[in-house]
Design a protein around this motif. Sequence first.
Motif, PDB file in Angstrom:
ATOM      1  N   ALA A  86      38.228  52.658  58.626  1.00 36.81           N
ATOM      2  CA  ALA A  86      38.165  51.670  59.704  1.00 36.81           C
ATOM      3  C   ALA A  86      37.549  50.396  59.142  1.00 36.81           C
ATOM      4  N   THR A  87      38.008  49.261  59.664  1.00 39.40           N
ATOM      5  CA  THR A  87      37.542  47.975  59.131  1.00 39.40           C
ATOM      6  C   THR A  87      36.658  47.239  60.147  1.00 39.40           C
ATOM      7  N   ALA A  88      36.907  45.954  60.330  1.00 33.90           N
ATOM      8  CA  ALA A  88      35.960  45.072  61.020  1.00 33.90           C
ATOM      9  C   ALA A  88      35.582  45.512  62.430  1.00 33.90           C
ATOM     10  N   SER A  89      36.548  46.000  63.216  1.00 32.40           N
ATOM     11  CA  SER A  89      36.244  46.320  64.614  1.00 32.40           C
ATOM     12  C   SER A  89      35.161  47.383  64.732  1.00 32.40           C
ATOM     13  N   ILE A 103      52.374  65.082  49.287  1.00 33.43           N
ATOM     14  CA  ILE A 103      52.457  64.192  50.440  1.00 33.43           C
ATOM     15  C   ILE A 103      51.049  63.676  50.764  1.00 33.43           C
ATOM     16  N   LEU A 104      50.930  62.341  50.782  1.00 32.75           N
ATOM     17  CA  LEU A 104      49.657  61.685  51.044  1.00 32.75           C
ATOM     18  C   LEU A 104      49.761  60.862  52.322  1.00 32.75           C
ATOM     19  N   ALA A 105      48.624  60.652  52.974  1.00 34.21           N
ATOM     20  CA  ALA A 105      48.606  59.850  54.202  1.00 34.21           C
ATOM     21  C   ALA A 105      47.364  58.977  54.232  1.00 34.21           C
ATOM     22  N   ALA A 106      47.507  57.841  54.890  1.00 28.54           N
ATOM     23  CA  ALA A 106      46.380  56.928  55.071  1.00 28.54           C
ATOM     24  C   ALA A 106      46.349  56.470  56.518  1.00 28.54           C
ATOM     25  N   ILE A 107      45.147  56.405  57.064  1.00 27.47           N
ATOM     26  CA  ILE A 107      44.929  55.870  58.410  1.00 27.47           C
ATOM     27  C   ILE A 107      44.079  54.612  58.277  1.00 27.47           C
ATOM     28  N   ASP A 108      44.563  53.542  58.872  1.00 22.73           N
ATOM     29  CA  ASP A 108      43.864  52.246  58.861  1.00 22.73           C
ATOM     30  C   ASP A 108      43.584  51.857  60.304  1.00 22.73           C
ATOM     31  N   ILE A 109      42.309  51.892  60.694  1.00 23.90           N
ATOM     32  CA  ILE A 109      41.908  51.495  62.043  1.00 23.90           C
ATOM     33  C   ILE A 109      41.462  50.041  61.982  1.00 23.90           C
ATOM     34  N   GLY A 110      42.332  49.133  62.381  1.00 25.12           N
ATOM     35  CA  GLY A 110      42.042  47.717  62.305  1.00 25.12           C
ATOM     36  C   GLY A 110      41.604  47.128  63.631  1.00 25.12           C
TER      37      GLY A 110
END
Length: 301
Positions: free
Chosen positions: A83-86, A2-9
């Motif tokens: 986390a990306t641009a913000s 089981i894999l998970a990803a968090i994307d903070i956009g």
Amino acid sequence: MILAAIDIGSNATRLLIMQVMEQVGHDPSFTKLNLIRIPLRLGFDVSKNGAISPQKKVHIIETMKAYKFLLDVYEVDHLKACATASLRNASNQEEILTEILKETQIDLKIISGEQEADFIFQNHIAEKLNKSDSYIYIDVGGGSTEICIFSKNKLRGKGSFNIGTIGLLENKVKKSDWNLMKEFVKKKTLHYENILAIGSGGNINKVSSLSGKKDNKPLYLGELEDYFNELSKLTVDERIKSFRLSPDRADVIVPALDIYIKVMQWAGAVKIFVPKIGLADGLIRALYDEVKKSTSTETLK
């Protein structure tokens, strides 16, 4: 596994949890167990003040605590959190990353626009389509737009541009940013005919849903232009009522359409496929590759 990803956009955060099944002689299968989206809208803070506000800081910490609870409940084996641009553009990014690690033990990494494009490429979308065609992959977010160009099953170009839905709403996008993206798209697609677009991001997913198109059926440029013209005439409240949009979607959907339309026009694309995947899916694929590589290395030892 089981894999998970968090994307903070910039507009929302996402936690994607997937189960990976492996069979000898077959490609692994990825099954979505859960996807949780929280509209934190961090990009508005950064656009106005250059930093995440104290109130939003509390919100992001509480969101990450909730995500940690779900990671434990699902007994996730491996996690990739980005986390990306913000946060990339926030002056207090280190303070927030340190607090998240302290409170949740989640090691959140800030990625560059180029890295974001790389992770999106991990989805291998074009490989599943006609290998003789050429494609332009467009991922529109709150803080930036990522573009990848494929032809004959090979990556021909990728770029990240400081043009996002929140920046457009706040009138923070410069003409030079538009020119840079236009020049990139025109140059990289110059020698390809009948190029097809692939769109990702919450806004194009919503437009696809509104259109009623079945899976694997593309939207046409003219349809996007029609939605853009119709939605542009309405206030945010009217969009919410007429199209049953959430408040955090109703304001950003028009600038998002503007970006998709311009990129398609520059590339000469008249159709766009919407597979409803995004950065989080790419993070899962990249994480799987990292785990397999690590396992292989350990085995060799």
